[in-house]
Design a protein around this motif. Sequence first.
Motif, mmCIF file in Angstrom:
data_model
loop_
_atom_site.group_PDB
_atom_site.id
_atom_site.type_symbol
_atom_site.label_atom_id
_atom_site.label_comp_id
_atom_site.label_asym_id
_atom_site.label_seq_id
_atom_site.Cartn_x
_atom_site.Cartn_y
_atom_site.Cartn_z
ATOM 1 N N PHE A 230 -2.361 10.820 4.442
ATOM 2 C CA PHE A 230 -3.004 10.046 3.116
ATOM 3 C C PHE A 230 -1.919 9.610 2.333
ATOM 4 N N SER A 231 -0.911 10.349 2.362
ATOM 5 C CA SER A 231 0.208 10.055 1.373
ATOM 6 C C SER A 231 0.909 9.069 1.832
ATOM 7 N N LEU A 232 1.206 8.908 3.360
ATOM 8 C CA LEU A 232 1.959 7.890 3.765
ATOM 9 C C LEU A 232 1.124 6.511 3.674
ATOM 10 N N LEU A 233 -0.316 6.591 3.791
ATOM 11 C CA LEU A 233 -0.954 5.498 3.857
ATOM 12 C C LEU A 233 -1.128 4.677 2.214
ATOM 13 N N PHE A 234 -1.107 6.016 1.334
ATOM 14 C CA PHE A 234 -1.045 5.523 0.094
ATOM 15 C C PHE A 234 0.397 4.778 -0.333
ATOM 16 N N LEU A 235 1.483 5.351 0.062
ATOM 17 C CA LEU A 235 2.673 4.541 -0.171
ATOM 18 C C LEU A 235 2.553 3.421 0.458
ATOM 19 N N ILE A 236 2.043 2.943 1.797
ATOM 20 C CA ILE A 236 2.003 1.540 2.249
ATOM 21 C C ILE A 236 1.245 0.655 1.421
ATOM 22 N N GLY A 237 -0.001 1.195 1.052
ATOM 23 C CA GLY A 237 -0.759 0.443 -0.011
ATOM 24 C C GLY A 237 0.065 -0.166 -1.314
ATOM 25 N N ILE A 238 0.660 0.786 -1.862
ATOM 26 C CA ILE A 238 1.603 0.670 -3.284
ATOM 27 C C ILE A 238 2.507 -0.699 -2.527
ATOM 28 N N LEU A 239 3.417 -0.405 -1.643
ATOM 29 C CA LEU A 239 4.321 -1.380 -1.326
ATOM 30 C C LEU A 239 4.039 -2.716 -0.958
ATOM 31 N N LYS A 240 2.463 -2.807 -0.218
ATOM 32 C CA LYS A 240 1.899 -4.157 0.004
ATOM 33 C C LYS A 240 1.383 -4.686 -1.083
ATOM 34 N N ALA A 241 0.923 -4.111 -1.911
ATOM 35 C CA ALA A 241 0.091 -4.671 -2.960
ATOM 36 C C ALA A 241 0.543 -4.707 -4.688
ATOM 37 N N PHE A 242 1.385 -3.675 -4.784
ATOM 38 C CA PHE A 242 1.813 -3.328 -6.131
ATOM 39 C C PHE A 242 3.270 -3.014 -6.275
ATOM 40 N N ARG A 243 4.015 -3.765 -5.647
ATOM 41 C CA ARG A 243 5.277 -3.580 -5.584
ATOM 42 C C ARG A 243 6.238 -3.788 -6.784
ATOM 43 N N ASP A 244 5.391 -4.549 -7.678
ATOM 44 C CA ASP A 244 6.016 -4.919 -9.306
ATOM 45 C C ASP A 244 5.902 -3.779 -10.418
ATOM 46 N N ARG A 245 4.882 -2.830 -9.796
ATOM 47 C CA ARG A 245 4.827 -1.746 -10.517
ATOM 48 C C ARG A 245 5.566 -0.573 -10.242
ATOM 49 N N GLN A 246 6.791 -0.530 -10.811
ATOM 50 C CA GLN A 246 7.900 0.505 -10.372
ATOM 51 C C GLN A 246 7.231 2.008 -10.748
ATOM 52 N N ASP A 247 6.332 2.149 -11.524
ATOM 53 C CA ASP A 247 6.270 3.513 -11.998
ATOM 54 C C ASP A 247 5.409 3.937 -10.586
ATOM 55 N N PHE A 248 4.334 3.069 -10.104
ATOM 56 C CA PHE A 248 3.681 3.537 -8.821
ATOM 57 C C PHE A 248 4.380 3.620 -7.679
ATOM 58 N N VAL A 249 5.594 2.460 -7.472
ATOM 59 C CA VAL A 249 6.430 2.624 -6.375
ATOM 60 C C VAL A 249 7.412 3.878 -6.453
ATOM 61 N N ARG A 250 7.893 4.257 -7.528
ATOM 62 C CA ARG A 250 8.654 5.549 -7.383
ATOM 63 C C ARG A 250 7.696 6.643 -7.334
ATOM 64 N N GLY A 251 6.565 6.576 -7.867
ATOM 65 C CA GLY A 251 5.563 7.730 -7.683
ATOM 66 C C GLY A 251 5.138 7.856 -6.171
ATOM 67 N N GLY A 252 4.920 6.714 -5.353
ATOM 68 C CA GLY A 252 4.504 6.825 -4.115
ATOM 69 C C GLY A 252 5.634 7.332 -3.166
ATOM 70 N N TRP A 253 6.758 6.748 -3.482
ATOM 71 C CA TRP A 253 7.969 7.539 -2.718
ATOM 72 C C TRP A 253 8.233 8.988 -2.978
ATOM 73 N N MET A 254 8.052 9.221 -4.088
ATOM 74 C CA MET A 254 8.371 10.824 -4.323
ATOM 75 C C MET A 254 7.383 11.500 -3.814
ATOM 76 N N ALA A 255 6.029 11.204 -3.848
ATOM 77 C CA ALA A 255 4.782 11.711 -3.321
ATOM 78 C C ALA A 255 5.208 11.886 -1.890
ATOM 79 N N PHE A 256 5.507 10.935 -1.152
ATOM 80 C CA PHE A 256 5.677 10.854 0.468
ATOM 81 C C PHE A 256 6.727 11.878 0.689
ATOM 82 N N VAL A 257 7.875 11.840 -0.003
ATOM 83 C CA VAL A 257 9.196 12.748 0.311
ATOM 84 C C VAL A 257 8.750 14.204 0.103
#
Length: 320
Positions: A230-257
Amino acid sequence: MKQLRILRALAVVTSVGAYIMLLMGAIVSKTESGKGCGNSWPFCHGQLIPESMPISTLIELSHRVVSGIDGLLILILTVWSWMMFKDNMRVKTLGFMSLFFVVLQGGLGALTVVFEGEFAKKFALALHFGFSLISFASVILLTVTLFQLPKQLSVKDDQPISKGMKIATWGLAAWTYVIVYTGALVRHADATMGCGYSFPGCGTTLLPDFTSLAGIHMLHRYGAYSMWLFSLLFLIGILKAFRDRQDFVRGGWMAFVLITLQALTGIITIKTGGQLVAALVHTTIISVYFSVISYLCMQGGWPWKRSLKEAELPANPMVN
């Protein structure tokens, strides 16, 4: 403003204390020191400082002292934050949650000590850790909010998060919390080595009886597998649709790592026979992971609240 700087410093100290309190609770559980002070609470063997101090007593007493000190810090932080930001609902809510859940987990911990023979100990102790985790995350989020104020460096109106992504974020947080309880149950049911040194399955059995130690262990393990996916799919969703939201991009990567590191420490815990250090690192990582996901919930906002420009975004977070 000087007062705000002092409040922020107090928030940082309280956050560190909340982490130490969480870690001490894990040490108490792992070393089976919960009865180190007998059945008396808040005193230890009926004394403020017991005459005899074996290692189990020292660990349990240290946990109580740390919990008491940080509980007081949380109370001061909450009241002071409310006084400074009377009209800020986020500060009020996070302060209330920090205080409420630290009191709740303390009361539940006391019940498991005093009424051990009459209480569903394993499940109560699992709840105890879950409430501690909510209190920890709330303190962390309150600290982040105090650093965001008064500039309110949070959600940007020109980059709203869609309802679909909000639901995904809150759903991931809720699922994480459920799996955390299964992990706490593994610890308190002494099921860490329920499958021996076997990984990724449980010996030759993939679906053991879930009332057995092996079953309890595998229930948590399958939940952990799903969290990584689910964390991987969540990160993919952020990178596909919300790349401009740096808080979500950083958070998504942090969560997956973090969830990947969590999986690795889980494997290490099994392969080392449930060693204390590996178990504590495992506890630390999941606590930080849950805080990161909770932060994204805070940044995205409630799923049922829509911004003016949100309708322009795709409903599916996986679609750009």
